[in-house]
Design an enzyme around this catalytic site. Structure first.
Site, short mmCIF file in Angstrom:
data_model
loop_
_atom_site.label_atom_id
_atom_site.label_comp_id
_atom_site.label_asym_id
_atom_site.label_seq_id
_atom_site.Cartn_x
_atom_site.Cartn_y
_atom_site.Cartn_z
N CYS A 1 0.86 -1.24 -0.14
CA CYS A 1 -0.07 -0.03 0.09
C CYS A 1 1.02 1.39 -0.01
O CYS A 1 1.88 1.35 0.70
CB CYS A 1 -1.04 0.09 1.27
SG CYS A 1 -2.09 1.42 1.34
N HIS B 1 -9.11 -3.56 -2.59
CA HIS B 1 -8.10 -2.66 -1.61
C HIS B 1 -8.64 -1.48 -1.69
O HIS B 1 -8.75 -0.86 -0.54
CB HIS B 1 -6.78 -3.09 -2.15
CG HIS B 1 -5.68 -2.30 -1.42
ND1 HIS B 1 -5.02 -2.80 -0.50
CD2 HIS B 1 -5.60 -0.79 -1.18
CE1 HIS B 1 -4.00 -2.07 -0.04
NE2 HIS B 1 -4.44 -0.79 -0.37
N GLU B 2 -8.87 -0.78 -2.92
CA GLU B 2 -9.07 0.77 -3.09
C GLU B 2 -10.66 1.18 -2.33
O GLU B 2 -10.54 2.08 -1.77
CB GLU B 2 -9.05 1.16 -4.31
CG GLU B 2 -7.71 0.92 -5.08
CD GLU B 2 -6.54 1.45 -4.36
OE1 GLU B 2 -6.72 2.24 -3.49
OE2 GLU B 2 -5.69 1.06 -4.46
#
Length: 227
Positions: free
Chosen positions: A112, A154-155
């Site tokens: 990340c 994830h976003e």
């Protein structure tokens, strides 16, 4: 990595073309409280939130993501309170939502941009169906699988105030933090060594007589970071 310049065309005489360089957006780390907040949907009717304004923003988000070698980037990572994220390939997702996701999962390593140097094994659905508005204002209904689905999930976590450290157990997170600290120390050591070597080269190349003024030197090391 850098992105090709964006060109602005003037229609007044005489015609000319000027290059407008995209500027990087700030990139916030895991200490920023915005990463723990659910972001509001984009309302295109509000001042400063028109599709044209959003397009300028997402161009800079893509530029920033590419510069830092990311696979995806969410607006709150740049300090922007909006449900927007971008992905590799120029994909722009405004007001995205997960419609459904598969029961079949995959356990893969993720990084990340807000947690430089940290890699965590995260379990996510292999396939997921998404709806979002693209950069043209069109509502998209798409199913992604594999790495693309993983990045999108994830976003969207970021937009919901969830960081990937919350997707793993305490022991896994503790081990990853230790590895991260070792990596950051190595990077700092390399930077310090390069800085010392640069100063030594400057001293050796200085003229024996007359005033000498060292020019400022900027050194940087960019490690590979996934989103």
């Amino acid at each position: 990595m850098s992105q090709a310049p964006v060109f602005t065309y003037k229609t007044d005489a005489p015609p000319s073309i000027t290059s407008a360089k995209l500027e990087l957006l700030p990139l916030y780390n895991d200490q920023n409280p915005m990463l723990a907040v659910v972001q509001p949907e984009v309302d295109f009717t509000k001042p400063g939130m028109s599709l044209a304004h959003i397009n300028e923003l997402t161009k800079r988000m893509i530029h920033t993501m590419t510069h830092y070698n990311g696979a995806g980037l969410a607006a709150p990572q740049c300090g922007i309170a909006a449900r927007i994220f971008v992905m590799s390939g120029g994909i722009v997702c405004i007001n995205p939502m997960v419609v459904e996701s598969s029961k079949e999962t995959s356990h893969q390593k993720e990084g990340c941009l807000s947690f430089p140097g940290m890699i965590l094994p995260v379990t996510r659905s292999m396939t997921a169906r998404f709806k979002y508005t693209d950069e043209t204002g069109k509502r998209i209904d798409v199913t992604w699988t594999g790495a693309t689905a993983r990045v999108a999930l994830h976003e969207i976590d970021h937009l919901n105030g969830i960081v990937f450290t919350r997707r793993v157990g305490n022991l896994t997170l503790s081990m990853a933090k230790k590895k991260r600290q070792k990596l950051l120390k190595k990077i700092q050591a390399v930077m310090d060594t390069k800085s010392r070597q640069q100063k030594q080269r400057q001293q050796h190349s200085a003229p024996s007589t007359g005033p000498h003024q060292n020019a400022p030197v900027s050194t940087a090391i960019q490690s590979h970071r996934e989103n």
